[in-house]
Enzyme design. Structure first.
Site, PDB file in Angstrom:
ATOM      1  N   LEU A   1       0.860  -1.186   0.000  1.00  0.00           N
ATOM      2  CA  LEU A   1       0.000   0.000   0.000  1.00  0.00           C
ATOM      3  C   LEU A   1       0.895   1.235   0.000  1.00  0.00           C
ATOM      4  CD1 LEU A   1      -2.757  -0.902   2.627  1.00  0.00           C
ATOM      5  CD2 LEU A   1      -3.206  -0.180   0.286  1.00  0.00           C
ATOM      6  N   SER A   2       0.598   2.191  -0.872  1.00  0.00           N
ATOM      7  CA  SER A   2       1.338   3.452  -0.850  1.00  0.00           C
ATOM      8  C   SER A   2       0.900   4.291   0.346  1.00  0.00           C
ATOM      9  CB  SER A   2       1.095   4.235  -2.143  1.00  0.00           C
ATOM     10  OG  SER A   2       1.660   3.566  -3.252  1.00  0.00           O
ATOM     11  N   ALA A   3       1.672   5.326   0.661  1.00  0.00           N
ATOM     12  CA  ALA A   3       1.345   6.215   1.767  1.00  0.00           C
ATOM     13  C   ALA A   3       0.040   6.948   1.473  1.00  0.00           C
ATOM     14  CB  ALA A   3       2.478   7.215   1.986  1.00  0.00           C
TER      15      ALA A   3
END
Length: 361
Positions: A63-65
């Site tokens: 998951l990206s930030a």
């Protein structure tokens, strides 16, 4: 880009912080972020980190930030009825948020390299549809996920209104990505260490805007089969809804409009849930932003333009303590008024549950 985003105690506080830092700037994007709890896309043992402004990776799951997803959602300029292609769709978190905006007549496709992550995304999507009240508050465009390398999409696939790539795109693949777009479409992707927005203004005309500096793991190059041929990725064909499904969409829409009219006329609100926990005021804090990508670590300090506010923080903490009262008890679960209204209809039970997509309470 503003101050770094503080961790939240829950999904709503994380969204408050993203708004405070101007990562989330429009109502549509805010509603989509609030409707889907980021923690639901974490493995159980890692959920304590779900509301931090950090990327998360475990095995192939990534998951990206939150601040990156916020910028992506804003840059895509999503509207109901558009078609969307997510390259490197991962857990399906972004695709599900996009689906809340596209509505029932949009197109929502994702391509993921790893089959185990595709299966993970399908499980998370099924859980959202079965259990989340947000499904009834929105008209949802359900994502479809396929496994394959996004650089091997079949050349006869349709083009899309919006495209996002969640891996670093090498310069030699820029034209390939652009050709996935319809005229008037928007492509957002990491290109040469910059999150880049490209708008197709004509058959051979483009407008490019650099959004912010990022560091993403690069796209994986295709592997040839034993015969030396590419393994072409076949995207789902355009779906044609049945008359029965169209009737369900129309009936649910009519009920929602009637409820909205009642709310407007009566000055109340039957679509909102019970009040959330009272939360501390949002404060920007100076912090390090660290992004983990495969075996690499990208770290950068995002400066806070405000001065040191340690004294102010201490005073706010005192005020928070003073404001806390015994009334701050856990609220009751939110009421799903659409579900209640459907169940009261003078219809056979099988038809009622069809209108509810056979969802659990």
């Amino acid at each position: 880009m503003g101050g770094a985003v503080s961790a939240g105690e829950d999904n709503d506080e994380l969204i408050d912080n993203l708004k405070e830092a101007q990562y989330i700037r429009t109502d549509l994007v805010e509603q989509a972020f609030r409707a889907i709890d980021r923690a639901d896309y974490y493995l159980e043992e890692f959920k304590e980190n779900a509301y931090k402004d950090l990327a998360w990776k475990h095995g192939n799951i990534h998951l990206s930030a939150p601040c990156i997803y916020s910028e992506v959602m804003e840059a895509l300029d999503l509207q109901p009825g558009l078609s969307f292609l997510n390259l490197g769709s991962g857990t399906g978190y972004l695709s599900s948020m996009v689906g809340l905006i596209l509505g029932p007549f949009g197109v929502n496709h994702g391509v993921e390299l790893h089959s185990d992550v595709t299966e993970y995304a399908k499980q998370k999507l099924d859980f959202f549809i079965r259990t989340s009240d947000s499904f009834d508050k929105f008209d949802f465009c359900e994502p479809s996920f396929v496994t394959g390398n996004c650089l091997e999409i079949s050349p006869d696939c349709c083009q899309y209104d919006r495209v996002y790539c969640g891996a670093g795109v090498q310069k030699e693949h820029e034209e390939y990505m652009k050709n996935l777009l319809k005229v008037g479409g928007i492509l957002v992707m990491p290109l040469e260490e910059k999150l880049t927005k490209i708008t197709r203004t004509g058959p051979s005309a483009w407008e490019t805007k650099k959004i912010l500096a990022v560091s993403f793991a690069p796209l994986i190059q295709p592997c040839r089969s034993e015969s030396g041929q590419s393994r072409l990725v076949q995207l789902p064909p355009p779906a044609v809804r049945s008359l029965q499904d169209l009737a369900r969409i129309a009936i649910r829409g009519s009920i929602k409009r009637a409820m909205h009219h009642e709310v407007t006329k009566g000055g109340g609100s039957c679509l909102k849930g019970t009040p959330r926990f009272k939360r501390r005021r949002v404060r920007r804090r100076r912090m390090e932003t660290i992004v983990f990508l495969d075996k690499e670590v990208f770290a950068s300090r995002i400066s806070n333009p405000s001065d040191d506010t340690s004294c102010e923080d201490a005073e706010e903490e005192k005020r928070d303590m003073a404001e806390r009262t015994p009334r701050e008890t856990k609220p009751e679960p939110p009421v799903n008024f659409l579900r209640q209204r459907v169940l009261r209809l003078p219809l056979p039970d099988p038809l009622k549950y069809y209108l509810l997509y056979y969802r659990e309470k």
